[in-house]
Scaffold this active site. Sequence first.
Site, PDB file in Angstrom:
ATOM      1  N   PHE A   1     -16.457  13.340  11.167  1.00 37.12           N
ATOM      2  CA  PHE A   1     -17.727  13.961  11.555  1.00 37.12           C
ATOM      3  C   PHE A   1     -18.604  13.050  12.401  1.00 37.12           C
ATOM      4  CE2 PHE A   1     -19.333  11.599   7.862  1.00 37.12           C
ATOM      5  CZ  PHE A   1     -20.581  11.204   8.309  1.00 37.12           C
TER       6      PHE A   1
ATOM      7  N   GLU B   1     -14.864  19.677   9.746  1.00 38.42           N
ATOM      8  CA  GLU B   1     -15.482  20.962   9.389  1.00 38.42           C
ATOM      9  C   GLU B   1     -16.999  20.826   9.251  1.00 38.42           C
ATOM     10  OE1 GLU B   1     -13.664  19.009   7.650  1.00 38.42           O
ATOM     11  OE2 GLU B   1     -13.998  19.122   5.488  1.00 38.42           O
TER      12      GLU B   1
ATOM     13  N   SER C   1     -11.676   8.621   6.861  1.00 41.82           N
ATOM     14  CA  SER C   1     -11.803   7.655   5.771  1.00 41.82           C
ATOM     15  C   SER C   1     -10.442   7.087   5.373  1.00 41.82           C
ATOM     16  CB  SER C   1     -12.430   8.351   4.558  1.00 41.82           C
ATOM     17  OG  SER C   1     -11.553   9.376   4.113  1.00 41.82           O
TER      18      SER C   1
ATOM     19  N   CYS D   1     -17.856   3.563  12.194  1.00 43.55           N
ATOM     20  CA  CYS D   1     -16.803   2.692  11.650  1.00 43.55           C
ATOM     21  C   CYS D   1     -17.010   1.260  12.119  1.00 43.55           C
ATOM     22  CB  CYS D   1     -15.424   3.197  12.036  1.00 43.55           C
ATOM     23  SG  CYS D   1     -15.022   2.935  13.768  1.00 43.55           S
TER      24      CYS D   1
HETATM   25  P1  NAD Z   1     -12.870  12.167   6.190  1.00 42.22           P
HETATM   26  O1  NAD Z   1     -11.693  11.317   5.900  1.00 42.22           O
HETATM   27  O2  NAD Z   1     -13.585  12.784   5.064  1.00 42.22           O
HETATM   28  O3  NAD Z   1     -12.434  13.379   7.163  1.00 42.22           O
HETATM   29  C1  NAD Z   1     -11.683  13.145   8.333  1.00 42.22           C
HETATM   30  C2  NAD Z   1     -10.841  14.384   8.625  1.00 42.22           C
HETATM   31  O4  NAD Z   1      -9.904  14.583   7.569  1.00 42.22           O
HETATM   32  C3  NAD Z   1     -11.660  15.671   8.745  1.00 42.22           C
HETATM   33  O5  NAD Z   1     -11.166  16.414   9.839  1.00 42.22           O
HETATM   34  C4  NAD Z   1     -11.407  16.373   7.425  1.00 42.22           C
HETATM   35  O6  NAD Z   1     -11.407  17.788   7.541  1.00 42.22           O
HETATM   36  C5  NAD Z   1     -10.017  15.909   7.032  1.00 42.22           C
HETATM   37  N1  NAD Z   1      -9.837  15.814   5.568  1.00 42.22           N
HETATM   38  C6  NAD Z   1     -10.792  15.541   4.635  1.00 42.22           C
HETATM   39  N2  NAD Z   1     -10.234  15.497   3.399  1.00 42.22           N
HETATM   40  C7  NAD Z   1      -8.911  15.739   3.565  1.00 42.22           C
HETATM   41  C8  NAD Z   1      -7.793  15.791   2.659  1.00 42.22           C
HETATM   42  N3  NAD Z   1      -7.936  15.615   1.346  1.00 42.22           N
HETATM   43  N4  NAD Z   1      -6.574  16.051   3.174  1.00 42.22           N
HETATM   44  C9  NAD Z   1      -6.405  16.232   4.501  1.00 42.22           C
HETATM   45  N5  NAD Z   1      -7.423  16.171   5.405  1.00 42.22           N
HETATM   46  C10 NAD Z   1      -8.669  15.928   4.946  1.00 42.22           C
HETATM   47  O7  NAD Z   1     -13.840  11.274   7.112  1.00 42.22           O
HETATM   48  P2  NAD Z   1     -15.322  11.607   7.565  1.00 42.22           P
HETATM   49  O8  NAD Z   1     -16.225  11.506   6.387  1.00 42.22           O
HETATM   50  O9  NAD Z   1     -15.347  12.819   8.385  1.00 42.22           O
HETATM   51  O10 NAD Z   1     -15.600  10.373   8.556  1.00 42.22           O
HETATM   52  C11 NAD Z   1     -16.071   9.136   8.124  1.00 42.22           C
HETATM   53  C12 NAD Z   1     -14.958   8.119   7.971  1.00 42.22           C
HETATM   54  O11 NAD Z   1     -14.250   7.983   9.199  1.00 42.22           O
HETATM   55  C13 NAD Z   1     -15.485   6.732   7.639  1.00 42.22           C
HETATM   56  O12 NAD Z   1     -14.685   6.172   6.643  1.00 42.22           O
HETATM   57  C14 NAD Z   1     -15.341   5.975   8.952  1.00 42.22           C
HETATM   58  O13 NAD Z   1     -15.219   4.581   8.810  1.00 42.22           O
HETATM   59  C15 NAD Z   1     -14.098   6.588   9.495  1.00 42.22           C
HETATM   60  N6  NAD Z   1     -13.983   6.380  10.939  1.00 42.22           N
HETATM   61  C16 NAD Z   1     -13.089   5.456  11.365  1.00 42.22           C
HETATM   62  C17 NAD Z   1     -12.967   5.181  12.710  1.00 42.22           C
HETATM   63  C18 NAD Z   1     -11.999   4.138  13.185  1.00 42.22           C
HETATM   64  O14 NAD Z   1     -11.756   4.033  14.385  1.00 42.22           O
HETATM   65  N7  NAD Z   1     -11.425   3.334  12.306  1.00 42.22           N
HETATM   66  C19 NAD Z   1     -13.770   5.873  13.633  1.00 42.22           C
HETATM   67  C20 NAD Z   1     -14.673   6.838  13.167  1.00 42.22           C
HETATM   68  C21 NAD Z   1     -14.771   7.073  11.797  1.00 42.22           C
END
Ligand code: NAD
Length: 495
Positions: A164, A191, A241, A296
């Site tokens: 997000f 989402e 994440s 991140c």
């Molecule tokens: P998230 O992991 O909750 O969601 C990421 C994606 O995974 C979304 O599209 C979501 O719909 C999907 N998802 C969520 N739960 C799932 C599950 N159980 N099974 C399959 N898919 C699932 O992450 P977020 O809260 O949207 O974003 C924040 C995180 O992203 C932070 O931890 C941040 O550090 C990380 N991030 C990392 C980078 C990088 O380059 N390392 C860049 C941006 C964000």
Amino acid sequence: MATPLVPHLVRGAKLDASGSTQHAISNPATGAALGNVPLDALDAAEAAVAAAAAAFPSWSETPVGERVQCLFRYKAILEARADEVARVLVAEHGKTLGEARGSVRRGIDCVEHACAAPVLMMGRTLPQIAVSSSFCRTAAEGGVGIDSCVDRLPLGVCVGITPFNFPVMVPLWMWPMAVACGNTFVLKPSEKDPLSAVLMTELAFEAGLPSGVLNLVNGGTPMVEFLLKDPRVMAVSFVGSTRVGEIVYRTASAHGKRVQAMCGAKNHSIVMPDAVREAAIDGIFGSAFGNAGQRCLAGSVVVCVGDSAGWLVPGLVARAKSLQVGPGDAAGCGMGPMQDADGLTRVHAAIEAGVRDGATLLLDGRAGALPERGCFVGPTIFDHVPPGSTLATTEIFGPVLSIMRAPDLDAAVALVNQSEYGNMAVLFTDSGHAARRFERTVQAGMLGINVGVPAPMAAFPFAGWKKSFFGDLHTNGEDGVRFFTKSRVTVRRWI
Ligand code: NAD
């Protein structure tokens, strides 16, 4: 008026498919309803993968120079409509207008980089790698020469699953390079804020990307599970994440796909006593509180070496006290809200944990002048954060800065290296010797020297180490080209 259903985009057109569950999204600064996002419309996923698979044979045979013409047109459209995209970002995410414009800019950089695909995906060749004497004329004639080359070829249907926090920029890490290399793509944005990704995909259609080359499906976990297991999908690029990234990496790998998962972080900035003071305060402040800490690359822990705390801590507190928190498009706004109420709850819980663990709360973001409505919390600063505590080890993903102390650089680096994450680390110093020692000893994939947010430009790879990344090839740069292509070696002999 009923809240609109956020559409999927398949075969170049809107597809309304709702599934049985939906997630309501709203503007985090005002609470205004923005739409309902379908979470389990698996018929849309099926249609999107089928469309991408059908488009692959002709798109992969389209000369690369022709493929990138769509991206040149796309870049021109984005330059013209960047502000409109930025305003959607402000509404659905809560970024300040400046942050939103900056993230669109960084996304455009990725499109520009993908425009270089004709050069970037070029193979290599070595003539006369051997001489065969069989079927030979005479030895004096020199035998039959053998030439060898390696080509880079597209994979097929690729999938992107995005978080997000950068809903415009992160998808652009993925699909422009993927399609420039001849793949077709299915994007599954977060989402929580998919509206800017929907607009960006519609703009790609406007740029002339043929039907089925880029598709977007909305959804949650069931949608991701469908995409990770579909046999027509060849590669999965995930950003999110660590908890989810690990699941995505394991599941997609087990189903035979190539995977890269850029994940969570707990980033440290070390400040040496000889650092240029204003630059260090400015860099750390921007890193900790930019994007309301939802980044991140947020430098959420500062390790003060020696007596640097004496000037750094008061400098940071003074700066944070003057930060104006409010709706991202309000004049003078320095920090917007958390993206949703869950984010606000997460930050409040982290502040409570910090107090419980005995850290000194210098600035409490729950107090002070905040707008009455919306998911707002102000900048928060803790000093003397105990090593191993929640504040020191957990990704908070909000505007909470933890300050720790170390007697010297080696002790500071040891603190950094205790983290299970290794996304980025930063050093502020005026000493080349200290900088070099830091570079040689610290464990992180992206480093900054006197740079608070060392985000690599698109021509360089972007990803961390340890639990911040699962896979082999990072996103962007040369790694990005390699991730979205497979290599093939040909050995040739003309008899
Ligand atoms: P998230 O992991 O909750 O969601 C990421 C994606 O995974 C979304 O599209 C979501 O719909 C999907 N998802 C969520 N739960 C799932 C599950 N159980 N099974 C399959 N898919 C699932 O992450 P977020 O809260 O949207 O974003 C924040 C995180 O992203 C932070 O931890 C941040 O550090 C990380 N991030 C990392 C980078 C990088 O380059 N390392 C860049 C941006 C964000």
